[in-house]
Design an enzyme around this catalytic site. Structure first.
Site, PDB file in Angstrom:
ATOM      1  N   GLU A 232       0.937  -1.097   0.028  1.00 13.84           N
ATOM      2  CA  GLU A 232      -0.086  -0.047  -0.225  1.00 13.84           C
ATOM      3  C   GLU A 232       0.992   1.183  -0.144  1.00 13.84           C
ATOM      4  OE1 GLU A 232      -3.381   0.274  -0.049  1.00 13.84           O
ATOM      5  OE2 GLU A 232      -4.012  -1.412   1.009  1.00 13.84           O
ATOM      6  N   CYS A 266      -2.252   9.205   2.948  1.00 17.85           N
ATOM      7  CA  CYS A 266      -1.912   8.927   1.450  1.00 17.85           C
ATOM      8  C   CYS A 266      -3.006   9.210   0.489  1.00 17.85           C
ATOM      9  CB  CYS A 266      -1.768   7.347   1.494  1.00 17.85           C
ATOM     10  SG  CYS A 266      -3.208   6.255   2.417  1.00 17.85           S
TER      11      CYS A 266
HETATM   12  P1  NAD Z   1       8.772   5.017   4.568  1.00 18.80           P
HETATM   13  O1  NAD Z   1       8.864   4.103   3.235  1.00 18.80           O
HETATM   14  O2  NAD Z   1       9.924   5.912   4.596  1.00 18.80           O
HETATM   15  O3  NAD Z   1       8.755   3.891   5.608  1.00 18.80           O
HETATM   16  C1  NAD Z   1       7.561   2.906   5.925  1.00 18.80           C
HETATM   17  C2  NAD Z   1       7.983   1.704   6.839  1.00 18.80           C
HETATM   18  O4  NAD Z   1       9.155   1.172   6.048  1.00 18.80           O
HETATM   19  C3  NAD Z   1       8.856   2.260   8.112  1.00 18.80           C
HETATM   20  O5  NAD Z   1       8.348   1.408   9.023  1.00 18.80           O
HETATM   21  C4  NAD Z   1      10.335   2.092   7.698  1.00 18.80           C
HETATM   22  O6  NAD Z   1      11.250   1.905   8.767  1.00 18.80           O
HETATM   23  C5  NAD Z   1      10.518   1.224   6.959  1.00 18.80           C
HETATM   24  N1  NAD Z   1      11.427   0.839   5.954  1.00 18.80           N
HETATM   25  C6  NAD Z   1      12.328   1.623   5.517  1.00 18.80           C
HETATM   26  N2  NAD Z   1      13.439   1.240   4.502  1.00 18.80           N
HETATM   27  C7  NAD Z   1      13.030  -0.275   4.761  1.00 18.80           C
HETATM   28  C8  NAD Z   1      13.495  -1.337   4.042  1.00 18.80           C
HETATM   29  N3  NAD Z   1      14.689  -1.057   3.244  1.00 18.80           N
HETATM   30  N4  NAD Z   1      13.099  -2.491   3.987  1.00 18.80           N
HETATM   31  C9  NAD Z   1      12.051  -2.679   5.026  1.00 18.80           C
HETATM   32  N5  NAD Z   1      11.598  -1.715   5.641  1.00 18.80           N
HETATM   33  C10 NAD Z   1      11.972  -0.528   5.439  1.00 18.80           C
HETATM   34  O7  NAD Z   1       7.292   5.629   4.477  1.00 18.80           O
HETATM   35  P2  NAD Z   1       6.814   6.655   5.638  1.00 18.80           P
HETATM   36  O8  NAD Z   1       7.518   7.862   5.197  1.00 18.80           O
HETATM   37  O9  NAD Z   1       6.833   6.128   6.949  1.00 18.80           O
HETATM   38  O10 NAD Z   1       5.217   6.628   5.075  1.00 18.80           O
HETATM   39  C11 NAD Z   1       4.730   7.720   4.186  1.00 18.80           C
HETATM   40  C12 NAD Z   1       4.246   7.141   3.174  1.00 18.80           C
HETATM   41  O11 NAD Z   1       3.400   6.076   3.304  1.00 18.80           O
HETATM   42  C13 NAD Z   1       3.467   8.065   2.135  1.00 18.80           C
HETATM   43  O12 NAD Z   1       4.063   7.648   0.760  1.00 18.80           O
HETATM   44  C14 NAD Z   1       2.166   7.651   2.173  1.00 18.80           C
HETATM   45  O13 NAD Z   1       1.453   7.792   1.148  1.00 18.80           O
HETATM   46  C15 NAD Z   1       2.432   6.267   2.386  1.00 18.80           C
HETATM   47  N6  NAD Z   1       1.094   5.591   2.806  1.00 18.80           N
HETATM   48  C16 NAD Z   1       0.343   4.804   2.253  1.00 18.80           C
HETATM   49  C17 NAD Z   1      -1.233   4.281   2.646  1.00 18.80           C
HETATM   50  C18 NAD Z   1      -1.992   3.428   1.920  1.00 18.80           C
HETATM   51  O14 NAD Z   1      -2.824   3.054   2.266  1.00 18.80           O
HETATM   52  N7  NAD Z   1      -1.747   3.131   0.497  1.00 18.80           N
HETATM   53  C19 NAD Z   1      -1.304   4.413   3.735  1.00 18.80           C
HETATM   54  C20 NAD Z   1      -0.530   5.497   4.722  1.00 18.80           C
HETATM   55  C21 NAD Z   1       0.641   5.735   4.062  1.00 18.80           C
END
Ligand code: NAD
Length: 510
Positions: A232, A266
């Protein structure tokens, strides 16, 4: 230390958090795998009894959840209750009510002539250990939408919350404390390194919500290990305002859709396409409503410094390319607060990052269009496709336009709130990812189908077993003629006689 250490709202220090050593993640996953088998073999009622208690725990912890989200993420208290507390209690209720039916074996109808004595059913089997990796913007609601149905289905979960909301993550884990056997639900704390270790530790499914770049990395790692993955990702939601829209409702709805959670949603409205006939009235009203918002109270801060910089860059970049900032436009200088901003965009959208890339902040760009066709074309011209909305008094017209929108969710005269409805699938297209949250469609991700066939036939052999005698070919040719719509009645009668004289031989192995 990857964790946020100060409140984005006040700059005050936050309670320390202990990171999970990267080297211990694989072992935690193994322990979860061992615990999962026993959890899955418990009667469903036992799992339901345990999980149902989480509903009241969520409600009882409402104040604490709102307080932690306020200090750790800056989320306004009212938003914490409406987005992260009440819908989660309803989520538990929804799954408890529907889980027996959703997991019940589904019988497959088999033709008794072709498959005599046989019956078959599809069973929903838990995946095993689910690695759950989540972002910071809805740090309680997003994980619970996976945890509740996935545990009910018999999975174990290893949950890694965002490093920007580890305290909220710990609160989620606390909701399950003492209700589950050891290791069925495991919390790991840390940043991307812990997330990456979790992805490569052999889970049976990865459920990820977060940004496109991280989603891509996870999908690549999952592909190498052939681990199923649910993604997502981000969004760039459009709101289309038609010439007959109720201006007051559209203005209020779009202001909420753009500025709730300080735009860190999002499904934030990040583009408005408004018909020229009502553009003046709509824009004036949205600007007036936005000027009334209390920064810090109605519109919280960005949660991270990095996000604040992206927001400022998008606004400044649009201004340099000719966009007009109608209100807001800059950081307040207090905590990570940014003024809610409306920008009128003209010219080539494709060159303006504010119109093409996810901003994830309190900025609302507005574009004036000449027709609904133009609005649909521009709305669909995006790498993302999470949700979209159409604002019109003629709801049937809105429904028709919904069919033309490239999005996982379309709302008519509302925006983006449906993630709170546990029965409604939440999904996207394109770079918004292909995972599904909520509804029976999400449960399909947390389980795999196992087909079990039982044969009570008393025949000594089957049509298709060896030896391959002439009666096999005669029988299958007759079957083929009987199935064909192009054969005459006479041909079919002859085939039936052929079948009746040869099929019994086959069932005796001759
Ligand atoms: P992010 O991708 O920076 O981090 C998300 C998670 O991934 C965190 O827990 C982080 O520690 C982890 N992570 C980072 N690098 C990783 C790796 N290499 N391997 C595994 N895990 C890793 O996202 P964010 O900044 O925390 O969140 C914002 C984003 O989330 C926005 O783009 C938003 O649109 C999206 N989002 C989408 C939905 C949806 O339902 N589509 C809902 C909420 C947020």
């Amino acid at each position: 230390m990857p964790f946020s250490t100060t409140s984005p709202l006040t700059g005050e220090p936050l309670a320390p958090v202990e990171a999970t050593p990267v080297g211990s993640v694989a072992q935690l996953v193994s322990r979860a795998r061992e615990a999962q088998a026993a959890w899955a073999s418990k009667p469903l009622e036992a799992r339901m009894e345990a999980i149902y208690r989480v509903k009241d725990r969520i409600l009882d912890a409402g104040e604490e959840i709102a307080r932690v989200l306020r200090t750790e993420c800056g989320k306004p208290e009212g938003e914490a209750w409406t987005a992260e507390v009440i819908p989660n209690a309803d989520l538990v209720e929804h799954w408890i009510e529907g889980i027996e039916e959703a997991l019940a074996p589904e019988e497959v109808s088999l033709d008794p002539m072709t498959y005599p004595g046989k019956s078959g059913a599809i069973h929903a089997v838990p995946r095993g250990v689910i690695a759950l990796i989540t972002p910071w913007n809805f740090p309680v609601a997003i994980p619970l939408r996976t945890i509740v149905p996935a545990l009910l289905a018999g999975n174990a979960i290893v949950f890694k919350p965002s490093e920007h909301s580890p305290r909220a993550g710990a609160l989620v884990a606390k909701l399950f404390e003492g209700l589950l056997p050891p290791d069925v639900f495991v919390l790991v704390q840390g940043g991307g390194d812990v997330g990456a270790a979790l992805v490569s530790s052999g889970p049976d499914l990865i459920v990820f919500t977060g940004s496109v770049p991280t989603g891509r990395k996870i999908a690549e790692a999952a592909a190498r290990a052939l681990t199923p993955v649910s993604l997502e990702l981000g969004g760039k939601d459009a709101a289309i305002v038609l010439d007959d829209a109720d201006v007051e409702r559209a203005a209020r709805g779009i202001v909420w859709g753009a500025f709730n959670n300080a735009g860190q949603n999002c499904a934030s409205i990040e583009r408005v396409y408004v018909h020229e006939k009502i553009a003046g009235a709509l824009v004036d009203r949205m600007v007036a409503l936005t000027r009334q918002l209390r920064v810090g109270e109605d519109v919280g801060p960005l949660t991270t410094q990095q996000q604040l910089e992206v927001v400022q860059r998008h606004v400044d970049g649009a201004r340099e390319l000719g966009a007009e900032v109608l209100c807001g436009g800059k950081a307040t200088g207090r905590g990570l607060l940014f003024e809610p901003t409306i920008v009128k965009v003209t010219g080539d959208e494709g060159r303006i990052p504010l119109m093409t890339d996810e901003t994830f902040g309190p900025v609302l760009p507005v574009v004036i269009v000449k027709s609904e066709d133009e609005a649909i074309r521009r709305a669909n011209d995006s790498r993302y496709g999470l949700t979209a909305s159409v604002w019109t008094k003629k709801t049937s017209r809105g429904e028709q336009l919904a069919e033309r929108l490239r999005a996982g969710v379309v709302t008519v005269n509302n925006h983006g709130f449906t993630a709170a409805i546990a029965a409604a699938p939440w999904s996207g297209v394109g770079e918004s990812g292909f995972g599904v949250t909520n509804s029976k469609h999400a449960l399909r991700e947390f389980t795999r189908p196992r087909f079990v066939l039982v044969d009570k036939s008393s025949a000594k052999s089957e049509l298709w077993w060896m030896p391959y005698t002439p009666s096999l070919v005669a029988t299958v040719k007759a079957m083929s003629i009987l199935r064909s719509a192009s054969r005459s009645i006479g041909e079919k009668l002859r085939a039936l006689i052929m079948l009746l004289s040869n099929a019994p031989k086959r069932l005796m192995g001759r």
